[in-house]
Every structure is written in structure tokens, then in C-alpha cells.
Design an enzyme around this catalytic site. Sequence first.
Site, PDB file in Angstrom:
ATOM      1  N   LYS A 117       2.562  -3.760   7.269  1.00 53.37           N
ATOM      2  CA  LYS A 117       2.446  -3.943   5.598  1.00 53.37           C
ATOM      3  C   LYS A 117       4.124  -3.480   5.063  1.00 53.37           C
ATOM      4  CE  LYS A 117      -0.023  -4.784   2.985  1.00 53.37           C
ATOM      5  NZ  LYS A 117      -0.343  -6.205   2.247  1.00 53.37           N
ATOM      6  N   TYR A 123      -1.113  -0.764  10.858  1.00 60.98           N
ATOM      7  CA  TYR A 123      -1.338  -1.177   9.819  1.00 60.98           C
ATOM      8  C   TYR A 123      -0.388  -0.986   8.786  1.00 60.98           C
ATOM      9  CZ  TYR A 123      -3.249  -1.564   4.993  1.00 60.98           C
ATOM     10  OH  TYR A 123      -3.355  -1.802   3.820  1.00 60.98           O
ATOM     11  N   THR A 136       0.948  -1.059   0.118  1.00 59.62           N
ATOM     12  CA  THR A 136       0.089   0.065  -0.115  1.00 59.62           C
ATOM     13  C   THR A 136       0.861   1.236   0.088  1.00 59.62           C
ATOM     14  OG1 THR A 136      -1.433   1.427   1.450  1.00 59.62           O
ATOM     15  CG2 THR A 136      -0.233  -0.489   2.398  1.00 59.62           C
ATOM     16  N   ASP A 137       0.193   2.557  -0.700  1.00 59.85           N
ATOM     17  CA  ASP A 137       1.038   3.641  -0.603  1.00 59.85           C
ATOM     18  C   ASP A 137       1.089   4.003   1.279  1.00 59.85           C
ATOM     19  OD1 ASP A 137      -1.606   4.459   0.169  1.00 59.85           O
ATOM     20  OD2 ASP A 137      -1.770   5.901  -1.390  1.00 59.85           O
ATOM     21  N   GLU A 138       0.435   3.688   2.149  1.00 60.15           N
ATOM     22  CA  GLU A 138       0.395   4.034   3.117  1.00 60.15           C
ATOM     23  C   GLU A 138       1.623   3.846   3.729  1.00 60.15           C
ATOM     24  OE1 GLU A 138      -3.025   3.155   5.729  1.00 60.15           O
ATOM     25  OE2 GLU A 138      -4.299   3.079   3.774  1.00 60.15           O
TER      26      GLU A 138
END
Length: 354
Positions: free
Chosen positions: A162, A158, A132-134
Amino acid sequence: MTILVTGGLGFIGTNFILGHLASGGDRVVNLDLATYAGNLGNLSHLPAESHLFVRGDVCDADLAARILKEHRPRAVVHLAAESHVDRSIAGPAAFIQTNVVGTFALLEAARAYWDGLGAAEKDSFRFLYVSTDEVYGSLGPDEAPFTEDSPCAPNSPYSASKASGDHLARAYYRTYGFPSLVTHCSNNYGPYQFPEKFIPLMIINAMDERPLPVYGDGRQVRDWIHVEDHARALSLVLDKGAPGETYNAGGRAELVNLEVLERICSILDRLSPRKGGSQHLDLAVHVTDRPGHDRRYAVDCGKIERELGFRPAYAFPDGLESTVEWYRVNRGWVESVTSGEYRDWMRSHYGQEG
Ligand code: NAD
Ligand code: TYD
């Protein structure tokens, strides 16, 4: 030929498998624990010769080894994860278990399998870690979007879990030559998304005349991509991506949360007006902000566009309209996923019934 997909009963997994099979893709073995976020009914119409569901935990390396040995996939698409930021704040342990320990277990099983392949199969094997870009953290209002070279700076349990998977996938390529690839995609929306996430939550609450909980000032920015575009990006990376590489994917649709909510409400005002002439947006309430809330995400998709020819097919207004329509029409699906567990989450997180 076969591919192994993990987390295929979830939002992106379901759309990926449906798109893959619709475009003539090879058989799918789907390893999924069927947690609250996985829905067996999504894929139950698929014939057994094209889709085999195996209920199990990605943390179970022996199970993964047995599946790999029996089905001999040409690739693994690893989507299984705990995926909701707010749940990771309320209870991070499950995120470390599935997203870190599970990714490690799956990588180990896949590496052992890959080691035992013949030269040609070994050369073409791929392990795609869907991230994810997060993992890049939060951007200021005037900063350029994240590129693949931006430093990893996750802010929630989270995104940290990731990012751990990203590092493991990268290390397996560097250390063992294991052909892993990583994608960093922006916020997805579309059919089959579990209604704990912003867009489906707002659609369903608005349709049911419940409050629309906007965190903080609602001025946070996300880049939205239709899930079918993300699924196409994943297929492209699987088919044409270079092992060891990372690819960003996004929808080129940066929007403030409040603007997304206004658009959802105006679509519903048109399709199913409220009684008494009030507007759906009147249901919006500002609630306490998420701790550590990332202000802005945006990814530079130049690399995947240049190198793999990716272009999102959906414009956000059209994709949002068809998504709202999907949730209006598929009330049965919504009923089936908003079970007791969902109600418990709504009560503990928002203090309201689901
Ligand atoms: P989701 O929560 O809808 O689905 C996750 C699936 O994983 C569910 O079917 C669940 O049953 C399964 N699962 C959970 N724990 C498992 C375990 N221990 N073993 C086996 N299966 C397990 O998530 P999603 O939105 O479809 O996201 C899929 C992947 O894409 C995740 O890795 C997520 O980090 C990533 N991603 C999501 C987005 C997004 O906007 N949703 C954006 C970029 C990347
Ligand atoms: P979400 O769908 O949880 O995705 P992510 O946090 O992974 O980007 O949330 C999208 C945005 O919407 C995020 O800025 C948080 C905000 N949000 C709300 O304002 N209210 C809500 O009830 C939820 C779930 C999210």
C-alpha cells in the site's frame, strides 16, 4: 457526470458506492475483479443508469484506458486491493501484483486520459488513492498518533504494498502535476466486511459457537472507524481536498483487541444468549501471534477535521452494536461469502472449518 470506482464490490467500495448514490452522487462505473473479497450481490439491486459493473483487473492498463475513454469520469476512486495482512504474510505475490503493479497501471491509464482532457475538465479531475494508516508502522503505547508528516515505515507485505501506491500517487503529482490525493484511514468496521477480518470473524464465530482466535496476548491497539464515516471522509476529500495532499482519517476510538472482543461478546450475550448459561467470551482462545504484528495504530485526524470539516458520526459502542445486529440479520449474506475458498483459508490459517 460519472466517477470510476475500483474495488467497488468489496467492503469499503460497497459502502462508498451506496452512500455516494444515496446522497445524490453521480453515476458510478465499478471496475472490480470480483475476487474472493468482492461480492456481486452487494450492489445487484442498483439500477443500471446509476451503477455499471465491469469485471476486470486493475493491472490491465488497456482495459482501464478503454473504460476511461468510453465513460469519461470526472474522478477515480481507487480502492481495489488485496487487503488482508495475514494473507499477505502467507502469499505476498498477489499483493505486489494488485497493489503495486495494479496501482501503477491505473495511474498510467488515468494520466494519459487526464493529459487529453480540455482545460476545465483537466483542472477539476481527481484521482483518489485510498490507503491505510498501516503504512506508518507501529506506535509505542505513549507515542503521539501518526500525522501526515510521520515517516512511512510499513511492517507487513500488505502495508509495504500500500505504501508503494502512496509513493507512486505522490510522485505523479510532483512530476506530472497529476491531481492525485491520498487518504490514510484507520481500521474500518461495519456491514459487508468480509469475515476474515477481526470484527466480523469474531461475530460470526461467536454466533456459530466456534473458537475466537486472539493473536498473542490480545493487547494490540487499533483505532476503529465506522465504514460509513470513512466513506463520508472519502467524499469530502474528493470534493474539497487539495491535489497532492494526504489526509488521515480515523474514528477517535482506540481500543485494545480484547476489549473489542469483550464488547462483541456481551452484545451477543444480550441479543442471543448461549444455551446453558455460558458466555460467548468463553469461546476465546489465545493462538500464535501474527509475525511482525504491529502493536498499535492511531492517527491524528486534525488536518481533515480542520481543513475539510470531517467529524465521524458514529460512536464506537453504537456502531459496534448495529454491526453485530447486521451480521445477525444478514445470515444469507454471510452464507454467500463463506464459500469453499473461505473454508480453505480458515482451515489453512486457523486449522478450523469456516
Ligand atoms: P476488500 O478486500 O473488502 O475489497 C477489495 C476489493 O478489490 C474486492 O471487491 C476485490 O474483488 C477487488 N480487487 C482485488 N484485486 C483486484 C484487482 N486486481 N482488480 C480489480 N479489483 C480487485 O477491501 P476493503 O476493506 O474494502 O479495502 C478497500 C481499500 O481500502 C483497500 O485499498 C484497502 O487497502 C483500503 N483500506 C482498508 C481499510 C480497512 O480497514 N478495511 C482501512 C484503510 C484503508
Ligand atoms: P485485522 O482485522 O486483520 O486488521 P489489521 O491487522 O489490518 O489491523 O486485525 C485487527 C486486529 O485483530 C489485529 O491486531 C490482529 C487481530 N486479530 C486477531 O487477534 N485474531 C484474528 O483472527 C484476526 C483476523 C485478527
